[in-house]
Structures are given as C-alpha cells and as structure tokens.
Design a protein around this motif. Structure first.
Motif, PDB file in Angstrom:
ATOM      1  N   THR B 100       0.828  -1.210   0.000  1.00 22.35           N
ATOM      2  CA  THR B 100       0.000   0.000   0.000  1.00 22.35           C
ATOM      3  C   THR B 100       0.857   1.253   0.000  1.00 22.35           C
ATOM      4  O   THR B 100       0.591   2.204  -0.742  1.00 22.35           O
ATOM      5  CB  THR B 100      -0.929  -0.005   1.237  1.00 22.35           C
ATOM      6  OG1 THR B 100      -1.665  -1.226   1.229  1.00 22.35           O
ATOM      7  CG2 THR B 100      -1.893   1.161   1.211  1.00 22.35           C
ATOM      8  N   LEU B 101       1.897   1.264   0.837  1.00 24.52           N
ATOM      9  CA  LEU B 101       2.795   2.425   0.876  1.00 24.52           C
ATOM     10  C   LEU B 101       3.462   2.630  -0.471  1.00 24.52           C
ATOM     11  O   LEU B 101       3.580   3.754  -0.961  1.00 24.52           O
ATOM     12  CB  LEU B 101       3.874   2.230   1.946  1.00 24.52           C
ATOM     13  CG  LEU B 101       3.461   2.430   3.402  1.00 24.52           C
ATOM     14  CD1 LEU B 101       4.661   2.210   4.309  1.00 24.52           C
ATOM     15  CD2 LEU B 101       2.863   3.817   3.628  1.00 24.52           C
ATOM     16  N   LEU B 102       3.908   1.531  -1.085  1.00 22.03           N
ATOM     17  CA  LEU B 102       4.589   1.654  -2.378  1.00 22.03           C
ATOM     18  C   LEU B 102       3.664   2.273  -3.412  1.00 22.03           C
ATOM     19  O   LEU B 102       4.087   3.053  -4.253  1.00 22.03           O
ATOM     20  CB  LEU B 102       5.062   0.275  -2.859  1.00 22.03           C
ATOM     21  CG  LEU B 102       6.306  -0.261  -2.160  1.00 22.03           C
ATOM     22  CD1 LEU B 102       6.548  -1.710  -2.544  1.00 22.03           C
ATOM     23  CD2 LEU B 102       7.542   0.586  -2.500  1.00 22.03           C
ATOM     24  N   TYR B 128      -9.074  -2.705  11.203  1.00 25.02           N
ATOM     25  CA  TYR B 128     -10.172  -2.552  10.236  1.00 25.02           C
ATOM     26  C   TYR B 128     -11.518  -2.850  10.894  1.00 25.02           C
ATOM     27  O   TYR B 128     -12.324  -1.963  11.129  1.00 25.02           O
ATOM     28  CB  TYR B 128      -9.982  -3.509   9.048  1.00 25.02           C
ATOM     29  CG  TYR B 128      -9.009  -3.053   7.982  1.00 25.02           C
ATOM     30  CD1 TYR B 128      -8.127  -2.003   8.191  1.00 25.02           C
ATOM     31  CD2 TYR B 128      -8.970  -3.697   6.742  1.00 25.02           C
ATOM     32  CE1 TYR B 128      -7.231  -1.604   7.204  1.00 25.02           C
ATOM     33  CE2 TYR B 128      -8.085  -3.301   5.750  1.00 25.02           C
ATOM     34  CZ  TYR B 128      -7.214  -2.258   5.978  1.00 25.02           C
ATOM     35  OH  TYR B 128      -6.350  -1.885   5.002  1.00 25.02           O
ATOM     36  N   SER B 129     -11.766  -4.150  11.197  1.00 23.01           N
ATOM     37  CA  SER B 129     -13.088  -4.570  11.680  1.00 23.01           C
ATOM     38  C   SER B 129     -13.418  -3.925  13.014  1.00 23.01           C
ATOM     39  O   SER B 129     -12.531  -3.642  13.819  1.00 23.01           O
ATOM     40  CB  SER B 129     -13.126  -6.086  11.861  1.00 23.01           C
ATOM     41  OG  SER B 129     -12.933  -6.722  10.639  1.00 23.01           O
ATOM     42  N   GLU B 130     -14.714  -3.701  13.236  1.00 22.59           N
ATOM     43  CA  GLU B 130     -15.202  -3.204  14.520  1.00 22.59           C
ATOM     44  C   GLU B 130     -16.361  -4.090  14.949  1.00 22.59           C
ATOM     45  O   GLU B 130     -16.942  -4.791  14.119  1.00 22.59           O
ATOM     46  CB  GLU B 130     -15.674  -1.752  14.374  1.00 22.59           C
ATOM     47  CG  GLU B 130     -14.548  -0.806  14.003  1.00 22.59           C
ATOM     48  CD  GLU B 130     -15.015   0.656  13.889  1.00 22.59           C
ATOM     49  OE1 GLU B 130     -16.195   0.934  14.194  1.00 22.59           O
ATOM     50  OE2 GLU B 130     -14.180   1.484  13.491  1.00 22.59           O
ATOM     51  N   PRO B 131     -16.725  -4.026  16.233  1.00 21.34           N
ATOM     52  CA  PRO B 131     -17.857  -4.841  16.668  1.00 21.34           C
ATOM     53  C   PRO B 131     -19.095  -4.607  15.798  1.00 21.34           C
ATOM     54  O   PRO B 131     -19.832  -5.540  15.502  1.00 21.34           O
ATOM     55  CB  PRO B 131     -18.089  -4.377  18.104  1.00 21.34           C
ATOM     56  CG  PRO B 131     -16.741  -3.912  18.567  1.00 21.34           C
ATOM     57  CD  PRO B 131     -16.080  -3.316  17.349  1.00 21.34           C
ATOM     58  N   GLY B 132     -19.303  -3.373  15.321  1.00 23.50           N
ATOM     59  CA  GLY B 132     -20.487  -3.081  14.505  1.00 23.50           C
ATOM     60  C   GLY B 132     -20.189  -3.018  13.017  1.00 23.50           C
ATOM     61  O   GLY B 132     -21.051  -2.626  12.233  1.00 23.50           O
ATOM     62  N   ILE B 185     -14.015   8.060   5.321  1.00 22.01           N
ATOM     63  CA  ILE B 185     -13.065   7.174   6.010  1.00 22.01           C
ATOM     64  C   ILE B 185     -11.628   7.572   5.671  1.00 22.01           C
ATOM     65  O   ILE B 185     -11.334   7.903   4.522  1.00 22.01           O
ATOM     66  CB  ILE B 185     -13.320   5.708   5.598  1.00 22.01           C
ATOM     67  CG1 ILE B 185     -14.722   5.271   6.058  1.00 22.01           C
ATOM     68  CG2 ILE B 185     -12.251   4.774   6.149  1.00 22.01           C
ATOM     69  CD1 ILE B 185     -15.172   3.933   5.513  1.00 22.01           C
ATOM     70  N   THR B 186     -10.751   7.535   6.674  1.00 19.31           N
ATOM     71  CA  THR B 186      -9.337   7.852   6.456  1.00 19.31           C
ATOM     72  C   THR B 186      -8.468   6.681   6.905  1.00 19.31           C
ATOM     73  O   THR B 186      -8.760   6.032   7.914  1.00 19.31           O
ATOM     74  CB  THR B 186      -8.952   9.134   7.219  1.00 19.31           C
ATOM     75  OG1 THR B 186      -9.723  10.214   6.688  1.00 19.31           O
ATOM     76  CG2 THR B 186      -7.469   9.452   7.082  1.00 19.31           C
ATOM     77  N   TYR B 187      -7.420   6.405   6.132  1.00 18.64           N
ATOM     78  CA  TYR B 187      -6.457   5.337   6.434  1.00 18.64           C
ATOM     79  C   TYR B 187      -5.281   6.008   7.127  1.00 18.64           C
ATOM     80  O   TYR B 187      -4.641   6.882   6.554  1.00 18.64           O
ATOM     81  CB  TYR B 187      -6.035   4.708   5.106  1.00 18.64           C
ATOM     82  CG  TYR B 187      -5.162   3.469   5.149  1.00 18.64           C
ATOM     83  CD1 TYR B 187      -3.831   3.529   5.565  1.00 18.64           C
ATOM     84  CD2 TYR B 187      -5.652   2.239   4.711  1.00 18.64           C
ATOM     85  CE1 TYR B 187      -3.026   2.395   5.561  1.00 18.64           C
ATOM     86  CE2 TYR B 187      -4.848   1.102   4.703  1.00 18.64           C
ATOM     87  CZ  TYR B 187      -3.545   1.186   5.125  1.00 18.64           C
ATOM     88  OH  TYR B 187      -2.751   0.072   5.108  1.00 18.64           O
ATOM     89  N   GLN B 235     -10.590   3.772  -0.620  1.00 15.77           N
ATOM     90  CA  GLN B 235      -9.806   3.378  -1.802  1.00 15.77           C
ATOM     91  C   GLN B 235      -8.473   2.767  -1.375  1.00 15.77           C
ATOM     92  O   GLN B 235      -8.030   1.778  -1.935  1.00 15.77           O
ATOM     93  CB  GLN B 235      -9.511   4.590  -2.689  1.00 15.77           C
ATOM     94  CG  GLN B 235     -10.704   5.075  -3.461  1.00 15.77           C
ATOM     95  CD  GLN B 235     -10.789   6.595  -3.430  1.00 15.77           C
ATOM     96  OE1 GLN B 235     -11.444   7.169  -2.552  1.00 15.77           O
ATOM     97  NE2 GLN B 235     -10.115   7.236  -4.372  1.00 15.77           N
ATOM     98  N   VAL B 236      -7.857   3.371  -0.357  1.00 13.73           N
ATOM     99  CA  VAL B 236      -6.562   2.864   0.110  1.00 13.73           C
ATOM    100  C   VAL B 236      -6.747   1.435   0.640  1.00 13.73           C
ATOM    101  O   VAL B 236      -5.977   0.527   0.319  1.00 13.73           O
ATOM    102  CB  VAL B 236      -5.975   3.778   1.198  1.00 13.73           C
ATOM    103  CG1 VAL B 236      -4.607   3.264   1.639  1.00 13.73           C
ATOM    104  CG2 VAL B 236      -5.863   5.216   0.701  1.00 13.73           C
ATOM    105  N   ALA B 237      -7.799   1.234   1.447  1.00 13.84           N
ATOM    106  CA  ALA B 237      -8.033  -0.085   2.038  1.00 13.84           C
ATOM    107  C   ALA B 237      -8.313  -1.127   0.970  1.00 13.84           C
ATOM    108  O   ALA B 237      -7.878  -2.273   1.080  1.00 13.84           O
ATOM    109  CB  ALA B 237      -9.207  -0.019   3.009  1.00 13.84           C
TER     110      ALA B 237
END
Lengths: 348, 397
Positions: B100-102, B128-132, B185-187, B235-237
């Motif tokens: 991803t960095l590359l 990434y994942s959350e309980p909800g 959303i931000t990465y 998009q990054v994810a």
C-alpha cells in the motif's frame, strides 16, 4: 510455463460451437431423441465434415494427430449442446488403435470404420455377462455398449481384461436409459473373431472416464448458464429472482464447484498427452470430481428454474439426464476413486 | 499447454538451491521463536540481500530491487517448501502495508517504514473490523476528530492479530461523519505506544487468543500518519484487501496438508488395519484428493493469467471460498479417521499429530468466516463472476 488453451484450441472450440448451435439445437436434439433418423444423419454428417472422426487418429494414418486435451475440448462442447455423437467412442478407439498401429486407423479417420465401446465388463461385470476367448474368438455378452448402433466394429474386453476389436456382427438389443441423446445396447457375441488383441491397460478406461468428465463439464456449464439467464429474467415479489441472495448463492456455489473441474480436466488430459505417470490417476480424479459437481449442478440449476425446471417445456431435463448417465458411465464415482487409489498404491 | 520451465528459470532455480544450501546453517529453527528474534532478523536480512525476500521492493527502501516475476517468486516459494528451511517473514505489515505504501505513500512514509518492516524490526497490526462493522466494513464508527496537526481517536477495533507485539497500527477511522459511508473514512498509521490504547486478548474456540480487541480513548495522533489523503481511506483499504484475499486459500498449502493426512492414514492402525485400508475412509480421502488436485490446477490457471497480465476471472474469485472449505474438510476427515483418539487435544500420551487436526478444524472455521465470509465470497462470485444483479438498496426510512 503456460497452463492455458492455445489459440488453435480456442478456435477449435469456437468453430465446433458454431456447428453445434445449428445442427444440435434443442429442437433438433428433441427430434433425434424421439427417433428422427434424418435429424441424426444431418448432425452426423455435420460432425464428420468437421473432422471429428479423424481427431485422435495419428497423422501417419490419415488423421489429425491431436491429443486427449483437444478431445476433451470437443467432448465438452458436445456435452454443452447435449449432442448425440459417436465421438467419445471414436476418440477412445483411435487412442488405443493408434498405439498399436492398427490397420483400421485410416478407415476410422474417414468414418468408414465406426467403433462402438462394449467395455462395461472391464470394471463392472454382472452375472451372466462377460466375454470368453476361445481359439481367438469371443463369445458372451456385454451390457450397455455405447455407440454400438451403426458401428462396424466394437471395442471390447475379455475376462482377463485383454482388449479386442471385433466386427459388429453380434445381436444388439436396445437398453433404454433415462438419456435419449445417446444409445446403449446389450451385445451378444458368438465366436466373433478378434482383429486386435491388446493387453489390459489403465489408459483406455482412464481416457474414457476423462472424456465423460469433459462431457459433464460442458453439460453442467450449460445448466449454470441457463440458470443465471433465467434468474436475470424471472420476476417474483417485484424483483428479478437473481437479486435474491438465496438464488445468487445457489449460482455462486455451482460456479465455484465447476470451475476447478475445468482446470483438473486440462491438467489430466495434458498428463495423458505427455505420458506423465500421473495421467491415469488424474483422469480418474477428474471423473469423480465432475460426477459429484455435475450431480450438484444438475439438481441446483433445476431448482433455480423453479417449477419450470421440472417441465419438458424448457427441456432442462435433457441436461439433467445426460449428467445422470455420465455419473455412472464407465464406472461410478466410487469406482473411479477406487481406481485412483489402486493406481497410487493406496488400496490393496 | 506447457508445464515445464524455460532454461532461464531452471538456471534461476539452481541459483536458489545453491544460496539455500550454502546458508542453511544460519537459518532459524523451531527453537528461534517470536518476533524480533535476532537470529530471525539476521536471516531475513540475508534472504533480502540474496533476492529471496522483499525481492521486488526497490533498493532505496531496503528491498532487493528485482523486477516482478511471478515464476521466480513461485520457484523461491517451492524451494523453501521442499527444503523445509525457514522462509521469508510474513505478516500484515509486509503483506499489506508495504504494498500500500509503495502504491500510495509519500516519499517520507516510504523511507520511514518500508525498510524496518521488511527487515522484521517493525511489527504492524491492522485496525479494520469493529464490533459493529464486519462484512459491512464501511459502516465503521471509530471517530477521528481534527485538533490542529492531530486527530483525536475514540472507538474500538476487533480481530486485531499481533496487536500486543505490534509497534505500529494501520487503521481505518471515520473523519467525516456527515459524508456517505464510503467517503468519510481515512487510512491512518500511528504507534501502538500512543497513550489511550488498551489491548484485550480475544480468546477464541481453539482456547488461545489468536486475535485481540483494541480500544481507543482520546488517542492523539499526528496527521502525518494519514496515507494518501483524508477521507480517501476506502480506496486505500481496497488496494490492501486485494493483497489479503490472495493469501487465504493457497492451494500449495492445502496440498501439503493433504499429504500429511495421507501419511497419517498410512501410519495409524485400528483393529490391526491401517486407516487407509478402510474402504470408506479411503473413498473420502480420494474425494478430497480430487478437490485438492482441482484447486492446484486452478492455481496454475490463475498463475498463467497473471503472467499474461490477464484477469483470472471466476478462477480467481473462487479461491478463498473453496480453499478454506477444503482445508476444513481435510481436518474433518483426519479427525473422523482417528475416531475416538481424534477428540484428544492439547496434550497427552495418545495425542496424534500434536493435536493439530482438532486445532485446524476449529481455526479453519475461523478462516472460512474471516477475511470476507463465505457468504460475502458467494455474493462476489455471483455479482462479479456471473454478472448477477446486486441486492436492491433498502429505501431510507
């Protein structure tokens, strides 16, 4: 390294598809299944002109000299269109006769010689069936001979597993199956002279099983295509049924089961073509895999069509029955697995 | 159809064999466990120097700097598998963050993170994942509120493996609660030592904590940790998720597992009969073998597509679903074949294969669910592979 079909192989499939979509449309297959000899003759002629009979006959004997992979690609298309055809019997015979340089090869390539397969007793002999050899002549009975109708010769086996090519002079009695796209007969031999004596071998049945698997691959692919198309049109509850996850997941499961079967058939056929020792093992694994995947798809694709799938109107049952017969043909999945086990030294 | 390798690649294989045999005495063994083990780090650096790890990472970031070559990568993997010498390090930092960095990182980020990550000096975890927010990952709610040059993060993550060992986290946070769910959303990356982070091990059905829950309370992190741009995290994810899906369902790992099962069934006897001589068990074994071979051939097909820069299509979309299921089925047969002794676990004189089959039967179920559930995989196969319509969106109440 390249694990893919060549340009020639893709063209072979495409052009055969063109021939079959005309000569083996569902309408024509229905006629042939109901006994229309003219429709069958027209299809036979179209496939002869295409050169199917010569496909696996070596070039030195007037054939095309193609291999098991090419034969599988052809058989897959025949299965897709549930086409009545003696190709499977011809290909299996050409492979065996080719390895023995048999004099009937040029005739096989030109369709003057037509060979049926009376091989059931090689892997599944019932009481009262089976052939005995005496003084170079065969006597006895074989059940469920494939493409015996119209054949000039039959490829068959004796009690010791030895292989024989005999003139098709024996009495034929129709054995009616669920599948009317192919004919099966009980053949009675009496002192039939053997034109070829070949020792028992693993390759013959392995190739026959692999081609049946390829037939199921095509037929099952057709059923998936039909189910996906139907699900995109049929509306219930104000939506096309293909937008319901219950239906979508049935289609996804069918595709997920079938797609690796395609690669397995390519791999097994390539192994047979290169005389890789694992070829017969892989061919038996392919027979088992496609039998199981095919059975699942035949059922599931029918269910996606709802009540219509059960009727004669859409004709889906022709594919259902073709796959059902293929499952048992040249040995049930259990028998194919036992063969694979024995070939690997897993079974005593 | 051609399954043998060109001479150029056979020569490459010979080079790999040579490097491995020359250096085998330096390889870490089973006793050299744990992250940041000096022997493992030294070995990783040796592998990179010789082009057997971080092979396509540019030299300026600490990699070997070779052109991507799928066949060479496969030859390297095959030689490690064959010789059973410890292979290159893996993990979410190397497999997911570095690519991803590359692709999307700034020069400064690449300089700071890639070298220590590929050398095993910097461990990462994934938030990434959350309980909800599981299958519906874009519904995530962990909030990052701007405060000058910083964000202040509140919320929680779940299924975070290696959270305890990690130096850093790459994390998805909601920076714009008013935007549509994919657009706010931000990465972002930040150190796990930042005040306000609490880690709770999540014990699963295997009896161990393979994952963790991570809680954030007023965690202040610099904005310089954002990858690519604020509110572009989805998009990054997605760039990174592609790398993860490739890891699950590897047919060569499945084949190795199958061969272990064959060995078990040949060596274990019940009532004086080897398990493989029981016709019912043998039938199930060969049925699985047909599936293992089919997935291997499918893998060859995918590799050929990649070599030609073509999309593998359906053949690629089914790998996670089929591969994870097949692993689970192999473990199930091993347990059934062992019968009564198949229920033993963890320790004891009669335990077979160190209890790994029961562990696998549980852990592999986790993998059927994780990394995109089987049901999500079926949606993807139907929609992208077969062109079936998407589920209609519910009208907003």
């Amino acid at each position: 390294m390249e694990f893919a079909l060549s340009e020639d192989q893709r063209m072979l499939q495409d052009s055969l598809k063109g021939v079959l979509s005309e000569a083996a449309s569902l309408d024509k297959v229905r006629k042939i299944a109901a006994g229309d000899a003219a429709a069958l003759a027209a299809l036979d002629t179209a496939l002869e002109e295409f050169g199917l009979a010569a496909l696996m006959v070596p070039e030195t004997f007037g054939g095309l000299g193609l291999g098991a992979l090419d034969a599988c690609l052809v058989q897959e298309q025949l299965g897709y269109f549930i086409a009545p055809s003696r190709f499977l019997a011809t290909a299996v015979s050409a492979d065996l006769l080719g390895r023995h340089g048999n004099a009937h090869l040029p005739g096989l390539a030109s369709s003057e010689v037509k060979v049926g397969l009376a091989l059931t007793e090689l892997f599944s002999r019932r009481d009262g069936a089976g052939l005995k050899v005496s003084g170079g002549k065969l006597t006895g009975k074989s059940l469920l001979a494939l493409s015996a109708e119209g054949a000039t010769h039959l490829l068959t086996s004796d009690e010791a597993g030895g292989l024989h090519l005999v003139e098709a002079l024996g009495a034929l009695a129709v054995m009616k199956t669920i599948d009317r796209t192919r004919t099966f007969h009980e053949v009675t031999f009496k002192d039939a002279p053997s034109a070829l004596k070949a020792p028992a071998e693993d390759r013959l049945i392995a190739l026959a099983r692999l081609l049946v698997a390829a037939d199921t691959l095509g037929a099952a692919q057709a059923m998936i295509d039909k189910a996906v198309a139907y699900a995109a049109e049929r509306q219930q509850f104000g939506r096309v049924i293909g937008s319901f996850q219950a239906v979508k997941h049935m289609c996804a499961e069918m595709a997920a089961k079938l797609e690796p079967g395609r690669a397995l058939i390519w791999h097994a056929a390539h192994a047979l073509d290169t005389s890789d020792a694992e070829g017969p093992v892989m061919a038996n694994l392919a027979k088992s895999y496609l039998a199981e995947a095919g059975t699942f798809i035949a059922r599931t694709a029918t269910e996606v069509h709802g009540g219509m799938g059960f009727t004669d109107l859409v004709g889906l049952h022709y594919w259902y029955k073709r796959i059902g017969v293929n499952r048992q043909l040249f040995g049930s999945p259990e028998q194919a697995r036992e063969s694979a086990a024995q070939l690997q030294g897993f079974a005593a | 159809m051609k399954l043998d390798l060109d001479p150029e690649y056979e020569a490459f294989r010979a080079d790999v064999v040579e490097i491995l045999s020359t250096n085998a005495h330096l390889a870490p063994g089973p006793e050299d466990k744990g992250y940041k083990n000096p022997k493992r780090i030294a070995w990783q650096k040796l592998l990179i120097r010789n082009g057997l790890a971080a092979r396509t990472i540019p030299k300026e970031y600490g990699g070997y700097g070779a052109e991507p070559d799928i066949l060479k990568a496969r030859i390297i993997a095959a030689e490690f598998a064959r010789t059973r010498i410890q292979g290159p390090m893996s993990g979410q930092g190397i497999a997911m963050l570095v690519p991803t960095l590359l692709e999307l990182g700034t020069e400064e980020q690449k300089q700071a993170y890639i070298r220590p990550t590929i050398e095993g000096e910097m461990i990462w975890c994934q938030g990434y994942s959350e309980p909800g927010a599981g299958s519906d990952l874009a519904a995530l709610r962990t909030a990052a509120v701007e405060d000058g040059d910083h964000y202040v993060i509140n919320g929680s993550k779940i299924w975070t493996s290696t959270a305890k060992q990690a130096d850093m986290i790459f994390c998805l946070v909601r920076t714009d609660p008013t935007a549509k769910k994919h657009e706010g959303i931000t990465y972002i990356t930040f150190p796990m030592t930042t005040p306000g982070i609490e880690i709770r091990p999540l014990v699963d059905m295997t009896g161990t904590a393979n994952f963790n829950e991570v809680f954030f309370t007023d965690v202040r992190v610099p904005k310089s940790g954002v990858i690519y741009a604020p509110n572009k995290g989805w998009q990054v994810a997605n760039a990174t998720l592609t790398h993860e899906r490739g890891m699950l369902g590897d047919p060569n790992a499945t084949k190795a597992r199958f061969l272990e099962l064959v060995t078990l069934m040949k060596s274990e006897s019940v009532n004086g009969q080897r398990l493989i001589d029981n016709p019912m068990l043998r039938d199930r074994l060969i049925k699985l073998q047909s599936e293992v071979y089919a997935m291997q051939a499918n893998g060859l097909r995918i590799m050929t597509s990649r070599l030609k820069s073509e999309s593998p299509g359906l053949a690629g979309l089914i790998v996670k679903l089929n591969g994870c299921d097949l692993n689970h089925e192999i473990a199930r047969l091993a347990i059934d074949a062992l019968g009564e002794l198949g229920i033993l676990y963890e320790e004891g004189e009669h335990l077979r294969s160190e209890g790994s089959w029961q562990w696998r039967y549980m852990y592999d179920l986790g993998l059927i669910i994780g990394g995109g559930t089987a049901q999500i995989q079926k949606n993807i196969i139907a929609e992208r592979g077969l062109g079936m319509p998407r589920e209609p969106k519910l009208a907003k109440a």
